[in-house]
Design an enzyme around this catalytic site. Structure first.
Site, PDB file in Angstrom:
ATOM      1  CG  ASP A 185       8.281  -8.521  12.122  1.00 53.58           C
ATOM      2  OD1 ASP A 185       7.047  -8.681  12.194  1.00 53.58           O
ATOM      3  OD2 ASP A 185       8.848  -7.464  12.477  1.00 53.58           O
ATOM      4  N   GLY A 231       0.821  -1.213   0.000  1.00 56.97           N
ATOM      5  CA  GLY A 231       0.000   0.000   0.000  1.00 56.97           C
ATOM      6  C   GLY A 231       0.852   1.260   0.000  1.00 56.97           C
ATOM      7  CG  ASP A 275      16.314  14.537  -5.814  1.00 56.28           C
ATOM      8  OD1 ASP A 275      15.352  13.774  -5.641  1.00 56.28           O
ATOM      9  OD2 ASP A 275      16.873  15.164  -4.903  1.00 56.28           O
ATOM     10  CG  HIS A 283       6.819  -5.907   4.986  1.00 55.85           C
ATOM     11  ND1 HIS A 283       5.487  -6.199   4.787  1.00 55.85           N
ATOM     12  CD2 HIS A 283       6.931  -5.611   6.306  1.00 55.85           C
ATOM     13  CE1 HIS A 283       4.843  -6.097   5.943  1.00 55.85           C
ATOM     14  NE2 HIS A 283       5.698  -5.739   6.880  1.00 55.85           N
TER      15      HIS A 283
HETATM   16  C1  BG6 Z   1       5.356  -4.742  10.392  1.00 57.65           C
HETATM   17  C2  BG6 Z   1       6.321  -5.456  11.295  1.00 57.65           C
HETATM   18  O1  BG6 Z   1       4.849  -5.623   9.437  1.00 57.65           O
HETATM   19  O2  BG6 Z   1       6.010  -3.668   9.743  1.00 57.65           O
HETATM   20  C3  BG6 Z   1       6.927  -4.499  12.296  1.00 57.65           C
HETATM   21  O3  BG6 Z   1       5.645  -6.489  11.986  1.00 57.65           O
HETATM   22  C4  BG6 Z   1       7.514  -3.298  11.585  1.00 57.65           C
HETATM   23  O4  BG6 Z   1       7.927  -5.149  13.070  1.00 57.65           O
HETATM   24  C5  BG6 Z   1       6.500  -2.693  10.625  1.00 57.65           C
HETATM   25  O5  BG6 Z   1       7.874  -2.354  12.568  1.00 57.65           O
HETATM   26  C6  BG6 Z   1       7.118  -1.579   9.799  1.00 57.65           C
HETATM   27  O6  BG6 Z   1       6.124  -0.899   9.090  1.00 57.65           O
HETATM   28  P1  BG6 Z   1       6.367   0.583   8.564  1.00 57.65           P
HETATM   29  O7  BG6 Z   1       5.170   0.863   7.727  1.00 57.65           O
HETATM   30  O8  BG6 Z   1       6.481   1.455   9.770  1.00 57.65           O
HETATM   31  O9  BG6 Z   1       7.645   0.547   7.796  1.00 57.65           O
END
Ligand code: BG6
Length: 481
Positions: free
Chosen positions: A232, A178, A395, A237
């Site tokens: 995690d 997102g 940039d 991600h």
């Molecule tokens: C979450 C993790 O998925 O993403 C966390 O469980 C982490 O540990 C977080 O802090 C980070 O999200 P963002 O959006 O702050 O980068």
């Protein structure tokens, strides 16, 4: 569909995620008039409390601006709270009755957001399916990681869900999908002629995808310790970003066409080998302030002697003709020197050098956060009479270029997508299977052998050994990375 009644049910309404993220998000969507007009919100959890109490706990995260007070009252007037168990059908039948009260007219839709711990996940989904499915509209469920902790448990969960809902009803959130810059990857890559011809092993030396956080587990260690940084952040991600950087052009922007390509590129990746991973765990910094003096093992919620990594660097290899031999390096860590998430596509050295080695490598950098930006590092002549080389940047920093525009929060965008029925930025079941295929063997290896992570000091750049590892993957230092 937007003209019909909608009910958004937040399960786990008394938890941390609900108060810090989900209530604020639905408020922002409501405030900005983005939701269907007849949307009601129902919180559900075990705690016996009133909606007033739920409101008190979340209010401070909801950023109400001057002039919005009336709207804020209207928002809460549309909210209800219902206490019930997670495992007894009768409680869900009562919830169903409550929702049904709002559903005037021939069509009504329901969205269930599961902000609940994995232990109750199975009961909650069965009960939603059996007692709360909409009989005159759609029923969609939004779920959050952890989606299992390895291939076996994840497959089990997938089968469980597949027995209850159709894939079109299941919205697996990876909130990195997102984020503005992650979404921009598709546009940058496929709406420009400039990148495509060089987006391959002939021109690109390495790709570094980083996630850095300047704080530790902050009392969340108990949860974290069961998973570790690889599960995690990296397996979800960072791998999602990798698939968008590396995939082939989808047939169209149709969500399934995009996800087909993402799965395909993941299928070309071998499970991570032992020699391609390095893990770390932070220790306190005696010269630091407050939390910085505490190491991971000093968190009272972390089991003594835990070898769970809070930092990891891994190289993934894509075995196809575009990418063979190009390392995709995923790097993530907590308690580091800064907050940053970015992608660095590093080009090879210029062949046939005529500048005596002074030309540094080009890089395309996508800064996901903080401060969204896309920039290209390139060499230029210093202006003036001399003939020196200087490294500079083309940039596109969003705050300078798009002064008026505000970038919506990832959750806001994704929850709105659920109302609109778009699964483009959600994880499909087969993507998840591939992600676990890549990561399960190495996780097992690290855990079975209790491999000790390398220590690094809270607030540092991570274990020193990581830099040597990066060099070995043909990533050359340039600026702060
Ligand atoms: C979450 C993790 O998925 O993403 C966390 O469980 C982490 O540990 C977080 O802090 C980070 O999200 P963002 O959006 O702050 O980068």
């Amino acid at each position: 569909d937007f003209q019909y009644p909608h009910t958004f049910v937040l399960l786990g309404a008394s938890g941390d995620l609900a108060k810090k993220k989900i209530y604020p998000t639905i408020w922002f969507l409501y405030r900005d008039n983005l939701l269907p007009e007849k949307t009601r919100f129902v919180g559900y959890a075990r705690t016996k409390q009133t909606i007033q109490e739920v409101r008190q706990k979340s209010e401070k995260y909801m950023k109400v601006r001057p002039g919005e007070e009336e709207k804020f009252e209207q928002f809460w007037a549309l909210n209800d709270y219902h206490a019930g168990s997670y495992d007894k059908r009768i409680d869900y039948e009562l919830l169903n009755q409550l929702i049904t009260k709002y559903e005037k007219g021939p069509v009504a839709n329901r969205i269930f957001y599961l902000a609940v711990p994995p232990t109750v996940f199975s009961d909650v989904t069965v009960n939603i399916r059996n007692a709360c499915t909409s009989i005159k509209g759609y029923t969609r469920v939004i779920i959050e990681k952890p989606f299992g902790r390895d291939d076996v448990s994840s497959n089990k969960l997938s089968q469980h869900l597949a027995g209850l809902f159709k894939e079109e009803q299941i919205y697996r959130i990876d909130h990195y999908l997102g984020k503005e810059m992650v979404q921009n990857l598709l546009t940058l890559r496929f709406a420009n002629s400039i990148f495509d011809p060089s987006w391959n092993r002939e021109n690109i030396a390495s790709v570094l995808i980083s996630f850095k956080e300047p704080f530790g587990t902050e009392g969340r260690g108990g949860y974290f310790d069961d998973f570790g940084i690889i599960r995690d952040v990296m397996q979800n991600h960072l791998l999602q970003i990798l698939s968008l950087v590396a995939m082939e052009k989808p047939v169209s922007l149709n969500p399934n066409d995009i996800r087909d390509e993402k799965v395909k590129v993941l299928r070309h990746i071998r499970p991570i080998r032992k020699e391609d991973i390095l893990t770390g765990q932070y220790i306190g910094n005696p010269e630091g302030k407050g939390d910085e003096t505490l190491g991971y093992l000093d968190d009272p919620t972390v089991p003594k002697g835990s070898v769970t990594p809070t930092y990891a660097l891994a190289a993934l290899w894509i075995n196809n003709s575009r990418w063979q031999g190009v390392p995709f390096i995923l790097r993530c860590g907590k308690a580091l020197n800064e907050r940053k998430a970015e992608v660095r596509v590093q080009y090879k050295d210029v062949p046939g050098d005529i500048f005596d080695g002074h030309a540094k490598r080009n890089e395309l950098v996508l800064r996901v956060q903080p401060g969204e930006a896309v920039y290209v590092k390139l060499m230029s002549k210093t202006p003036g009479m001399n003939f020196d080389l200087v490294e500079t940047e083309l940039d596109l920093t969003y705050s300078l270029r798009y002064r008026e525009a505000s970038v919506p929060d990832a959750y806001e965008r994704l929850i709105l997508d659920v109302f609109m029925g778009s699964q483009m930025h959600f994880v499909r079941n087969d993507e998840l299977t591939e992600a676990w295929r890549i990561f399960t063997p190495i996780l097992k290896e690290l855990e079975d052998n209790k491999v000790k992570p390398l220590p690094y000091v809270y607030g540092s750049r991570g274990p020193q050994e990581a830099d040597g590892k990066l060099k070995g993957y043909d990533f050359k230092y340039s600026g702060s990375y």
